[in-house]
Design a protein around this motif. Structure first.
Motif, PDB file in Angstrom:
ATOM      1  N   LYS A   1       0.890  -1.107   0.100  1.00  0.00           N
ATOM      2  CA  LYS A   1      -0.035   0.110  -0.059  1.00  0.00           C
ATOM      3  C   LYS A   1       0.911   1.239   0.093  1.00  0.00           C
ATOM      4  O   LYS A   1       0.658   2.118  -0.730  1.00  0.00           O
ATOM      5  N   LYS A   2       2.002   1.170   0.763  1.00  0.00           N
ATOM      6  CA  LYS A   2       2.802   2.444   0.929  1.00  0.00           C
ATOM      7  C   LYS A   2       3.318   2.776  -0.444  1.00  0.00           C
ATOM      8  O   LYS A   2       3.636   3.880  -0.918  1.00  0.00           O
ATOM      9  N   GLY A   3       3.753   1.827  -1.334  1.00  0.00           N
ATOM     10  CA  GLY A   3       4.227   2.106  -2.676  1.00  0.00           C
ATOM     11  C   GLY A   3       3.163   2.833  -3.491  1.00  0.00           C
ATOM     12  O   GLY A   3       3.764   3.706  -4.274  1.00  0.00           O
ATOM     13  N   ILE A   4       2.095   2.126  -3.464  1.00  0.00           N
ATOM     14  CA  ILE A   4       1.000   3.094  -4.101  1.00  0.00           C
ATOM     15  C   ILE A   4       0.707   4.101  -3.836  1.00  0.00           C
ATOM     16  O   ILE A   4       0.846   5.092  -4.666  1.00  0.00           O
ATOM     17  N   GLU A   5       0.723   4.700  -2.570  1.00  0.00           N
ATOM     18  CA  GLU A   5       0.653   5.727  -2.069  1.00  0.00           C
ATOM     19  C   GLU A   5       1.707   6.985  -2.108  1.00  0.00           C
ATOM     20  O   GLU A   5       1.472   8.133  -2.533  1.00  0.00           O
ATOM     21  N   THR A   6       2.829   6.611  -2.123  1.00  0.00           N
ATOM     22  CA  THR A   6       4.100   7.381  -2.089  1.00  0.00           C
ATOM     23  C   THR A   6       4.637   7.322  -3.864  1.00  0.00           C
ATOM     24  O   THR A   6       5.379   8.352  -4.077  1.00  0.00           O
ATOM     25  N   ASN A   7       4.066   6.433  -4.659  1.00  0.00           N
ATOM     26  CA  ASN A   7       4.626   6.216  -5.983  1.00  0.00           C
ATOM     27  C   ASN A   7       6.235   5.739  -5.968  1.00  0.00           C
ATOM     28  O   ASN A   7       6.835   6.276  -7.163  1.00  0.00           O
TER      29      ASN A   7
END
Length: 312
Positions: free
Chosen positions: A266-272
């Motif tokens: 999820k963190k990857g999707i949120e931070t790009n």
């Protein structure tokens, strides 16, 4: 005796989708490999491989009596070599989604298939499909249902584009750039995954109308777009579509993502900073990552073991 090397593979796009006729793209990964070997003194690992080959040879014997498979195996020669200490000497991690059983199947076919289709022939669509079908039947010994794609990739050592179940071809992929900041990488989950239970969960889910619809309207759509973008080198569109694919997988394939990686995903999707996707059937093993800036992804994922597969 030491046979030729067969390499691991990475299915960049198409996991689960190819069961339902999405596009797929599989590439050889030369970092890991395996070869058939005969030794007098066997280590514990070699002994266990030798034992597995004994069981596999019995399975191939039954295949020889099966009219459906378009090949015969020299099982006597195989069993003779097994009694001499034949084993598969491999650096490919098992249960990691990089094709350990595929490389073994390719090696056995190469050495013991009678009148085999060789990699030097002109491999048109018919021969590729024949090979894929033979390999699927052989590999199903190891984990239930197999598409035959892993052994095919290992055998040919070429990128393979899957247009549909009945349409595949060797593919040219864009050249890697050593100066580029972008990368495809493997993240080690530290957990061994098992293919059969994950595929069973997927097949059960496919009985639900909502899930089936999501596969068609979202998962296959994003997968197909990613394949197109990657092959044409359109990395700007690729990252837009990978983000959508990563999101779809997080929402709908939770059992295939080890629980402790849900937040990281999820963190990857949120931070790009990076986007994660399944590598193979999931449940453990490697997770595949895509980033436009590997240094940034490395910082965000510090504490995890990463291996770069492809740079652009």
């Amino acid at each position: 005796m030491k046979g030729p090397l067969f390499y691991s593979k990475i299915l960049l796009f198409g996991e689960y989708g190819i069961i339902k006729d999405s596009k797929g793209l599989s590439i050889p990964y030369n970092f890991y490999n395996g070869a058939l070997k005969i030794d007098d003194e066997l280590s514990d690992t070699a002994k266990s491989s030798n034992l597995e080959l004994t069981r596999f040879s019995d399975y191939l014997k039954t295949l020889n009596q099966n009219q459906d498979i378009k090949v015969q195996f020299d099982v006597d020669a195989l069993q003779h070599d097994i009694s001499k200490g034949l084993y598969f000497d491999s650096s490919i991690p098992q249960g990691y989604g990089v094709g350990s059983s595929g490389a073994l199947v390719a090696a056995i076919y190469d050495k013991y298939a009678i009148d085999k289709i060789t990699v030097l022939e002109n491999l048109g669509r018919e021969k590729l499909l024949t090979l894929k079908s033979i390999f699927a039947t052989m590999e199903s010994f190891f984990h239930g249902k197999s598409s035959g794609l892993d052994p095919l990739n290992s055998y040919l050592s070429l990128p393979i584009l899957i247009n549909s179940k009945e349409d595949l071809e060797p593919a040219g992929i864009p050249s890697q750039t050593s100066s580029g900041k972008g990368a495809v990488f493997l993240l080690d989950s530290g957990i061994v995954g098992e293919t059969a239970p994950m595929v069973n969960i997927f097949m059960e889910n496919m009985k639900q109308e909502g899930f089936k619809n999501m596969i068609k309207t979202k998962f296959v759509k994003h997968t197909d777009a990613c394949v197109e973008n990657f092959l044409t080198g359109d990395f700007k569109s690729l990252f837009k579509n990978i983000k959508s694919l990563s999101n779809t997988v997080l929402d709908n394939f939770k059992p295939m993502i080890p629980a402790k990686f849900h937040d990281l995903w999820k963190k990857g999707i949120e931070t790009n900073d990076y986007y994660l996707k399944l590598c193979g059937s999931g449940g453990g093993g490697y997770i595949l990552g895509f980033t436009e800036d590997f240094e940034k992804a490395k910082k965000a994922l510090s504490g995890y073991k990463l291996e770069v597969v492809y740079t652009f």
